[in-house]
Design an enzyme around this catalytic site. Structure first.
Site, mmCIF file in Angstrom:
data_model
loop_
_atom_site.group_PDB
_atom_site.id
_atom_site.type_symbol
_atom_site.label_atom_id
_atom_site.label_comp_id
_atom_site.label_asym_id
_atom_site.label_seq_id
_atom_site.Cartn_x
_atom_site.Cartn_y
_atom_site.Cartn_z
ATOM 1 N N ARG A 156 0.809 -1.099 -0.002
ATOM 2 C CA ARG A 156 0.108 -0.045 -0.020
ATOM 3 C C ARG A 156 0.579 1.201 -0.016
ATOM 4 N NH1 ARG A 156 -3.019 -3.532 1.750
ATOM 5 N NH2 ARG A 156 -1.223 -4.157 3.014
ATOM 6 N N THR A 157 1.802 1.194 0.982
ATOM 7 C CA THR A 157 2.453 2.627 1.044
ATOM 8 C C THR A 157 3.365 2.959 -0.230
ATOM 9 O OG1 THR A 157 2.776 2.110 3.434
ATOM 10 C CG2 THR A 157 4.033 3.871 2.499
ATOM 11 N N LYS A 184 25.224 -3.491 -2.207
ATOM 12 C CA LYS A 184 26.874 -3.544 -2.418
ATOM 13 C C LYS A 184 27.621 -2.746 -1.072
ATOM 14 C CE LYS A 184 26.450 -2.700 -7.451
ATOM 15 N NZ LYS A 184 26.389 -2.057 -8.536
ATOM 16 N N ARG A 203 11.290 4.009 2.942
ATOM 17 C CA ARG A 203 10.953 3.035 3.830
ATOM 18 C C ARG A 203 12.299 2.399 4.096
ATOM 19 N NH1 ARG A 203 5.954 -0.993 4.305
ATOM 20 N NH2 ARG A 203 5.311 1.010 5.008
ATOM 21 N N HIS A 251 5.628 5.868 11.225
ATOM 22 C CA HIS A 251 4.909 5.778 10.055
ATOM 23 C C HIS A 251 3.944 6.736 9.784
ATOM 24 C CE1 HIS A 251 3.607 4.181 6.262
ATOM 25 N NE2 HIS A 251 3.357 2.884 6.797
#
Ligand code: NCD
Length: 304
Positions: free
Chosen positions: A47-48, A76, A97, A125
């Protein structure tokens, strides 16, 4: 950005803008035609990430980015600080995120473009909170004088932490914190947010006992990925299941929210109840992210 980066007045303006977008989306279809959003997702999301991308596309803008750490240079060994310096050359705004608490804040310190925290570990959040606020305001009309039940994994559930921080600023909000002993709200939220603001709250274990007094029931899943061992997760995962029987104890106009994804904590039989608001909530998430992008990019709207 945290919910507290905005004053209550600024939040109201943002939510007003989101409501206007909901009413007349066509007015906004080209206001970001020349803008790009980068989505930097080091942790899974449906969703986000997609709602950010849909939000930018609905504004006429373009999106670029990655959806897992493995597919970025993090694999890396590149630091978040270096990645964001580079992304600042490619995009006008970014949503990040990250599994580490504070990573989007570090990125913001090294960035030339606005960095939106799209969830950092078990911490916060904030854009889910904006979604939750828009949902509550649209369905209830106000934030004050509400009794809000937060149920489930209050320890690791970052959406709950951000939501409490945002709501304590409104008059006469009361919280009922419903969780098993092991998943109680972290002490920094209890002390620095709830007690500091003087906001009334109580902690309970049984959902059946709490539900009759609630105006909003905010369900959360047990956050499997943040448990140290699988046995504890298995023991906790079905602690709460909201079904028709428990819902029969609730007020007629209580609203059920859930940031999603749902696992077992809301029985599918509840989905058709008029009080089930969690899929509407996902739609509000797009409008509020559109409003946030416009606000942070300081886009001039000719009609405002
Ligand atoms: C939440 C999250 O990522 O913290 N999901 C979301 O963004 N809608 C809640 C969760 O994962 O349980």
């Amino acid at each position: 950005m945290s919910p507290l980066d905005f004053s209550v007045e600024e939040l109201d303006e943002l939510l007003d803008l989101a409501s206007d977008i909901e009413k007349s989306p066509e007015k906004y279809a080209h206001v970001c035609d020349d803008k790009r959003l980068a989505t930097l997702f080091y942790e899974p999301s449906t969703r986000t990430r997609l709602s950010f991308e849909a939000a930018m596309m609905n504004l006429g803008g373009k999106v670029l980015g990655f959806s897992s750490a493995d597919s970025s240079s993090a694999a890396k060994g590149e630091s978040v600080a270096d990645t964001i310096r580079v992304v600042s050359c490619y995009a006008d705004i970014c949503a990040m995120r990250h599994p580490k608490e504070g990573a989007p804040m570090v990125a913001a310190m090294h960035s030339r473009i606005p960095v939106i925290n799209a969830g950092d570990g078990g911490h916060q959040h904030p854009t889910q909170t904006l979604t939750d606020l828009l949902t509550i305001r649209s369905l209830k009309g106000h934030f004050d004088n509400l009794t809000i039940g937060l149920c489930g994994d209050l320890k690791f559930g970052r959406t709950v932490h951000s939501l409490i921080e945002a709501l304590v600023r409104y008059p006469n909000v009361r919280f009922v914190l419903i969780s098993p002993e092991e998943l109680r709200i972290p002490s920094y939220i209890r002390e620095s947010v709830l007690e500091k603001s003087g906001c009334p709250y109580k902690e309970m274990e049984r959902l059946e006992d709490a539900i009759p007094e609630l105006d909003i029931l905010y369900m959360t899943r047990v956050q499997r990925e943040r448990f140290f061992n699988e046995e504890d997760y298995v023991r906790m995962k079905d602690f709460y299941v909201l079904d028709k029987v428990k819902l029969s104890l609730a007020k007629e106009d209580m609203q059920i929210l859930h940031p999603l994804p749902r696992v077992n904590e809301i029985a599918v039989e509840v989905d058709n109840d008029p009080r089930a608001a969690y899929f509407k909530q996902a739609q509000y998430g797009v409008y509020v992210r559109m409003a946030l992008i416009l606000t942070l990019l300081e886009v001039k709207l000719p009609w405002r």
